[in-house]
Scaffold this motif. Sequence first.
Motif, PDB file in Angstrom:
ATOM      1  N   TRP A  76       0.801  -1.211   0.000  1.00  0.00           N
ATOM      2  CA  TRP A  76       0.000   0.000   0.000  1.00  0.00           C
ATOM      3  C   TRP A  76       0.843   1.274   0.000  1.00  0.00           C
ATOM      4  O   TRP A  76       0.410   2.306  -0.547  1.00  0.00           O
ATOM      5  N   GLY A  77       2.041   1.247   0.592  1.00  0.00           N
ATOM      6  CA  GLY A  77       2.863   2.444   0.681  1.00  0.00           C
ATOM      7  C   GLY A  77       3.112   3.132  -0.649  1.00  0.00           C
ATOM      8  O   GLY A  77       2.900   4.354  -0.779  1.00  0.00           O
ATOM      9  N   PRO A  78       3.556   2.408  -1.690  1.00  0.00           N
ATOM     10  CA  PRO A  78       3.805   3.069  -2.979  1.00  0.00           C
ATOM     11  C   PRO A  78       2.553   3.691  -3.588  1.00  0.00           C
ATOM     12  O   PRO A  78       2.628   4.761  -4.214  1.00  0.00           O
ATOM     13  N   VAL A  79       1.395   3.042  -3.401  1.00  0.00           N
ATOM     14  CA  VAL A  79       0.137   3.580  -3.938  1.00  0.00           C
ATOM     15  C   VAL A  79      -0.219   4.885  -3.236  1.00  0.00           C
ATOM     16  O   VAL A  79      -0.607   5.873  -3.875  1.00  0.00           O
ATOM     17  N   LEU A  80      -0.081   4.905  -1.912  1.00  0.00           N
ATOM     18  CA  LEU A  80      -0.418   6.106  -1.152  1.00  0.00           C
ATOM     19  C   LEU A  80       0.554   7.247  -1.471  1.00  0.00           C
ATOM     20  O   LEU A  80       0.139   8.402  -1.607  1.00  0.00           O
ATOM     21  N   GLN A  81       1.832   6.934  -1.602  1.00  0.00           N
ATOM     22  CA  GLN A  81       2.814   7.974  -1.916  1.00  0.00           C
ATOM     23  C   GLN A  81       2.579   8.536  -3.313  1.00  0.00           C
ATOM     24  O   GLN A  81       2.703   9.753  -3.525  1.00  0.00           O
ATOM     25  N   GLU A  82       2.228   7.679  -4.244  1.00  0.00           N
ATOM     26  CA  GLU A  82       1.932   8.173  -5.597  1.00  0.00           C
ATOM     27  C   GLU A  82       0.719   9.097  -5.579  1.00  0.00           C
ATOM     28  O   GLU A  82       0.663  10.092  -6.313  1.00  0.00           O
TER      29      GLU A  82
END
Length: 345
Positions: free
Chosen positions: A309-315
């Motif tokens: 989930w981290g990369p999706v939220l950062q994007e």
Amino acid sequence: MTLTARPTRLAAGLALAAGLTTGLAALPALADTTTLRIAHVWPGGSMVDRDLFGAWAESVEEASEGRLSVEIYPGQTLASADNTYQSTVSGVADIGATAQGYSAGRFPLTQVIELPGVSLSSRQGSCILQSLYDDGHLDDEYDDSQVLFMFTTGPGYLHTSDRLIETPSDLEGLRMRRPTAVVGDMFSRLGAQAIGMPAPDVFTSMQRGAIDGLSFNWEGMKTFRLNEQAHYHTEVPLYDLALTATMNRDSYERLPDDLRQIIDDHSGMEWSLRAAAVYDELIRQGREEAQEAGHEFLIIDDAMNDEDWGPVLQETIDRYLADTGGDAETLFDESMRLQEESCDV
């Protein structure tokens, strides 16, 4: 704003005594009462309706000694959810309370509070948002109304009817109600069909099978009875929805100075945090309701650093900052500073 003349008991009594004494017909002295109409989207009798707006109305009436009277129109009875802000600006309502996200594209800088990782509770989000407004960062977005107070819903999670969402790829092909344009963009990037609709319409849409799920906070799951339709809950904090209670500028400016002061005294951080207290209690109740019903939960701890989930939220954050431009990055940095310092709650 409606002005109605109501005779006071004392004035009427004095007039009657004068008439008896002199034999002359005497008219009672009249005291003007100003009626303010509040339009909001929450169901009538709900905790938000009763403990926030009902409490605000009662306090205003008491402080004005009856010179201000407040009529509350809940559940879109005076203005639809997506038109509440504009209806307040145009004077259909004297005061309107709604989500800024219903007015698409109108409050781009306000949406900074809605980004993943900015807020961990309604109290924290409300404190950050109200602080940004009080410090003048959002003035241009609200120059057509008199803002009373701002608050937020607390973190919004994923809720689905038929299966648990474990990773972002599980959203592919699903029809998901989006709470904000930012989350809608996230859904679309992950292959879901992002559908916009006001919160009061979601229950019927899920009941008919028109949508498979939604992203929502726990307050909304309880207030709009959505725990009856969604039995799977993925607690990954995708956003925190911004809300405002604002007043028609002419309705405010027509008030005499002392009544304007009463409205001012019922504005700002105090009422922002009172709204948050109602929300945080409903968040507790909404989650507890789903637990007691035996629903299935998945909790994503430290979501910003989660490998899925981290990369999706950062994007999502990066795309918002790039698309909004201007002061967005400065406001994001200020929001994170407030989270750690003034609004560390």
